[in-house]
Design a protein around this motif. Structure first.
Motif, PDB file in Angstrom:
ATOM      1  N   ASN A 271       0.902  -1.219  -0.027  1.00  0.00           N
ATOM      2  CA  ASN A 271      -0.137   0.202  -0.037  1.00  0.00           C
ATOM      3  C   ASN A 271       0.830   1.190  -0.013  1.00  0.00           C
ATOM      4  OD1 ASN A 271       0.816  -0.216   2.595  1.00  0.00           O
ATOM      5  ND2 ASN A 271      -1.231  -0.482   3.435  1.00  0.00           N
ATOM      6  N   ALA A 318     -10.851  -5.003  -3.312  1.00  0.00           N
ATOM      7  CA  ALA A 318     -10.590  -3.916  -4.138  1.00  0.00           C
ATOM      8  C   ALA A 318     -11.656  -3.130  -4.522  1.00  0.00           C
ATOM      9  CB  ALA A 318      -9.502  -4.254  -5.252  1.00  0.00           C
ATOM     10  N   LYS A 322     -12.293   0.519  -3.763  1.00  0.00           N
ATOM     11  CA  LYS A 322     -12.642   1.594  -4.556  1.00  0.00           C
ATOM     12  C   LYS A 322     -13.703   2.564  -4.598  1.00  0.00           C
ATOM     13  CE  LYS A 322     -12.785   1.955  -9.699  1.00  0.00           C
ATOM     14  NZ  LYS A 322     -12.917   1.089 -11.271  1.00  0.00           N
ATOM     15  N   ALA A 325     -13.045   4.795  -1.757  1.00  0.00           N
ATOM     16  CA  ALA A 325     -12.007   5.999  -2.294  1.00  0.00           C
ATOM     17  C   ALA A 325     -12.716   7.047  -2.888  1.00  0.00           C
ATOM     18  CB  ALA A 325     -11.076   5.581  -3.042  1.00  0.00           C
ATOM     19  N   ASP A 326     -13.826   6.526  -3.577  1.00  0.00           N
ATOM     20  CA  ASP A 326     -14.725   7.662  -4.187  1.00  0.00           C
ATOM     21  C   ASP A 326     -15.620   8.539  -3.222  1.00  0.00           C
ATOM     22  OD1 ASP A 326     -13.861   7.106  -6.983  1.00  0.00           O
ATOM     23  OD2 ASP A 326     -15.347   5.727  -7.365  1.00  0.00           O
ATOM     24  N   LEU A 340      -5.574  10.198  -7.618  1.00  0.00           N
ATOM     25  CA  LEU A 340      -6.774   9.251  -7.825  1.00  0.00           C
ATOM     26  C   LEU A 340      -6.865   9.346  -9.519  1.00  0.00           C
ATOM     27  CD1 LEU A 340      -8.989   7.777  -6.759  1.00  0.00           C
ATOM     28  CD2 LEU A 340     -10.344   9.652  -6.947  1.00  0.00           C
ATOM     29  N   ALA A 343      -4.459   6.844 -10.673  1.00  0.00           N
ATOM     30  CA  ALA A 343      -4.963   5.486 -10.331  1.00  0.00           C
ATOM     31  C   ALA A 343      -5.959   4.982 -11.190  1.00  0.00           C
ATOM     32  CB  ALA A 343      -5.233   5.509  -8.980  1.00  0.00           C
ATOM     33  N   LYS A 344      -6.948   5.901 -11.749  1.00  0.00           N
ATOM     34  CA  LYS A 344      -8.015   5.293 -12.405  1.00  0.00           C
ATOM     35  C   LYS A 344      -7.667   5.128 -13.833  1.00  0.00           C
ATOM     36  CE  LYS A 344     -12.001   6.913  -9.837  1.00  0.00           C
ATOM     37  NZ  LYS A 344     -13.125   7.882  -9.595  1.00  0.00           N
ATOM     38  N   GLU A 347      -5.167   1.837 -13.739  1.00  0.00           N
ATOM     39  CA  GLU A 347      -6.344   0.915 -13.694  1.00  0.00           C
ATOM     40  C   GLU A 347      -6.813   0.378 -15.049  1.00  0.00           C
ATOM     41  OE1 GLU A 347      -9.457   1.119 -11.332  1.00  0.00           O
ATOM     42  OE2 GLU A 347     -10.371  -1.142 -11.285  1.00  0.00           O
ATOM     43  N   TYR A 368      -6.238   0.994  -3.764  1.00  0.00           N
ATOM     44  CA  TYR A 368      -7.302   2.084  -3.687  1.00  0.00           C
ATOM     45  C   TYR A 368      -6.930   2.357  -2.021  1.00  0.00           C
ATOM     46  CZ  TYR A 368      -8.954   2.436  -7.963  1.00  0.00           C
ATOM     47  OH  TYR A 368      -9.269   2.824  -9.613  1.00  0.00           O
ATOM     48  N   SER A 369      -6.522   1.558  -1.191  1.00  0.00           N
ATOM     49  CA  SER A 369      -6.566   2.064   0.393  1.00  0.00           C
ATOM     50  C   SER A 369      -5.560   2.964   0.469  1.00  0.00           C
ATOM     51  CB  SER A 369      -6.178   0.800   1.022  1.00  0.00           C
ATOM     52  OG  SER A 369      -4.957   0.342   0.800  1.00  0.00           O
ATOM     53  N   ILE A 371      -5.036   5.663  -1.356  1.00  0.00           N
ATOM     54  CA  ILE A 371      -5.761   7.088  -1.619  1.00  0.00           C
ATOM     55  C   ILE A 371      -6.704   7.597  -0.618  1.00  0.00           C
ATOM     56  CG2 ILE A 371      -7.200   7.995  -3.271  1.00  0.00           C
ATOM     57  CD1 ILE A 371      -5.925   6.175  -5.339  1.00  0.00           C
TER      58      ILE A 371
END
Ligand code: CMC
Length: 431
Positions: A271, A318, A322, A325-326, A340, A343-344, A347, A368-369, A371
């Motif tokens: 992480n 995950a 996710k 996170a949003d 973010l 990350a998006k 992915e 995602y953790s 973020i």
């Protein structure tokens, strides 16, 4: 459970052996090779334990192809949505969801053990200020066996129970103290009027100079991170705890061993490594360069937060992470967070890339953790300690299950020796 109707036949040289097969509640059958050496004079070879079951367990089940994670039969997405961390802890430790009275009693027992021995403060002060909090946690948790002698006799079920509650209750306090120490702020004592996650956030972020109110949104997100990491069957750190405990070592020493194993970047350290990688990528236009590096066999770089030994479809944790996170970034009003966005996009591009599709590499829980934890105000060095806090209940549940098993044996793998055969010592002047 052994199924006498099923056996596996193994032939080698002039030998043929009938090996018993064991059937789990769900999942693939297991060939019992425990008598293989005694009957056939051979070992099996399985580095990394990719095809080897090391124990019988009733706690957690993972179907990596379906992307399914069950704790005592309950799917993780239902637990993340409807339950909360301490209830999941009860479920993992005792096997069933608690009644309201059982939960109240359990929460009160955990809450009343959150303080650590006052002398442990001196122990913290022996570390350098720039120590990684995981280094501090390995040391301090191991040292608990020097502070809580009355719960180190593993043959006594009552002492095992007390040790379990102490570990679960004190781990957030220890992690928060490790953090406070490295940033030069005074330790915050735990507060019994707060829930587990809120108490942890307060111990990390409050200072004596002003009032601190825990944001319920952050508390809920923290609780969800704890829940999603609570247990994951026989992963590297859990197997480390089991192996260490198989010698009869005390529980605090064994959990310290688990923390040490978790720290590695292929496991819980991912992480921290993932967020640092996303920051290094920095902007979406640099993603192709990093994807190319991850695919290059001559470059040791890997996409951190991608891939899993067991999940070959998706990591169900995950998915929830996710979504979380949003939610957290939205509720905190953090828009257009560059990490973010990277990350998006990363992915998306990786999931469309034939290399990642072919090798079944998907974002895992650690993608995602970080973020969320960053948005909450944690430095990257605290990400893995937070994983350790969450996973403590998994380690403890698996340890309790193992110690209570009358068939317990010391763990002692064999090896495929490829060194020199016997040879005579050569005096130094003749070498
Ligand atoms: N990026 C690029 N290639 C990868 C990655 C990745 N993240 N992960 C695996 N591969 C490739 C690997 O190079 C290998 O290719 P080849 O077959 O051509 O040699 C293939 O995929 C299989 O990889 P492996 O290392 O044999 O698989 P494993 O089951 O031993 O490793 C893993 C699983 C999680 C250690 C690995 O995927 C990895 O290093 N991922 C990055 C670290 C990470 O995110 N870890 C967190 C895991 S989830 C939380 C936890 O359990 O703590």
């Amino acid at each position: 459970m052994a199924d006498s109707t099923k056996t596996a036949t193994l032939s080698f040289g002039d030998k043929t052996l009938e090996l018993p097969m064991l059937s789990p509640t769900v999942g693939p059958d297991v060939i019992d090779i425990s008598k293989l050496y005694a009957k056939g004079g051979v070992f099996t070879h399985d580095p990394g334990f990719t095809s080897t079951s090391s124990c019988e367990s009733t706690i957690t089940f993972i179907d990596g192809d379906k992307g399914e994670l069950l704790h005592r039969g309950y799917p993780i997405d239902q637990l993340a949505e409807k339950s909360h961390y301490l209830e999941v802890c009860y479920l993992l430790l005792y096997g069933e969801l608690p009644t309201a009275a059982q939960l109240e009693d359990f929460e009160s027992r955990v809450t009343r053990h959150t303080m650590v021995h006052e002398q442990m403060m001196n122990f913290f002060r022996g570390f350098r200020r720039d120590a990684h909090p995981m280094a501090v946690m390995v040391g301090v948790v191991g040292a608990m066996s020097a502070f809580y002698h009355d719960s180190t006799d593993i043959t006594d079920p009552w002492q095992r129970e007390v040790a379990s509650i102490r570990l679960l209750a004190k781990m957030p306090t220890i992690a928060a103290m490790a953090y406070k120490y490295t940033i030069g702020q005074p330790f915050e004592y735990p507060r019994n009027d707060l829930d587990y996650a809120s108490n942890f956030l307060r111990m990390c972020f409050a200072v004596p100079a002003e009032d601190y109110e825990v944001d319920p949104i952050l508390s809920r997100a923290m609780d969800r991170i704890f829940t999603l990491h609570a247990d994951h069957e026989q992963n590297a750190s859990t197997s480390t705890v089991r192996l260490a405990s198989s010698s009869g070592a005390n529980p605090f020493a064994c959990i310290a061993a688990g923390i040490a194993c978790l720290w590695g970047p292929a496991h819980g350290g991912a992480n921290q490594a993932c967020l640092e990688m996303l920051r290094e990528i920095g902007s979406v236009d640099r993603i192709p360069e990093f994807i190319a590096r991850a695919k290059d066999k001559n470059d040791p770089f890997r996409l951190m937060g991608f891939g899993h030994r067991v999940y070959k479809n998706f990591d169900p944790r995950a998915k929830v992470m996710k979504q979380s996170a949003d939610e957290v970034l939205d509720l905190l009003g953090i828009e257009n967070n560059p990490t973010l966005q990277v990350a998006k996009e990363l992915e998306k591009q990786a999931l469309e890339d034939p290399y990642f599709i072919e090798k079944k590499l998907f974002p895992n829980v650690d993608f995602y953790s970080g973020i969320i934890l960053e948005a909450m105000g944690f430095p990257t060095s605290m990400f893995t300690p937070i994983f350790a806090v969450s996973r403590t209940v998994g380690w403890v549940s698996q340890w309790k299950e193992m110690i209570a098993d009358p068939a317990l044996k010391i763990g002692r793998p064999r090896q495929l020796y490829t060194g020199h055969a016997k040879r005579d010592y050569v005096d130094v002047e003749n070498r």
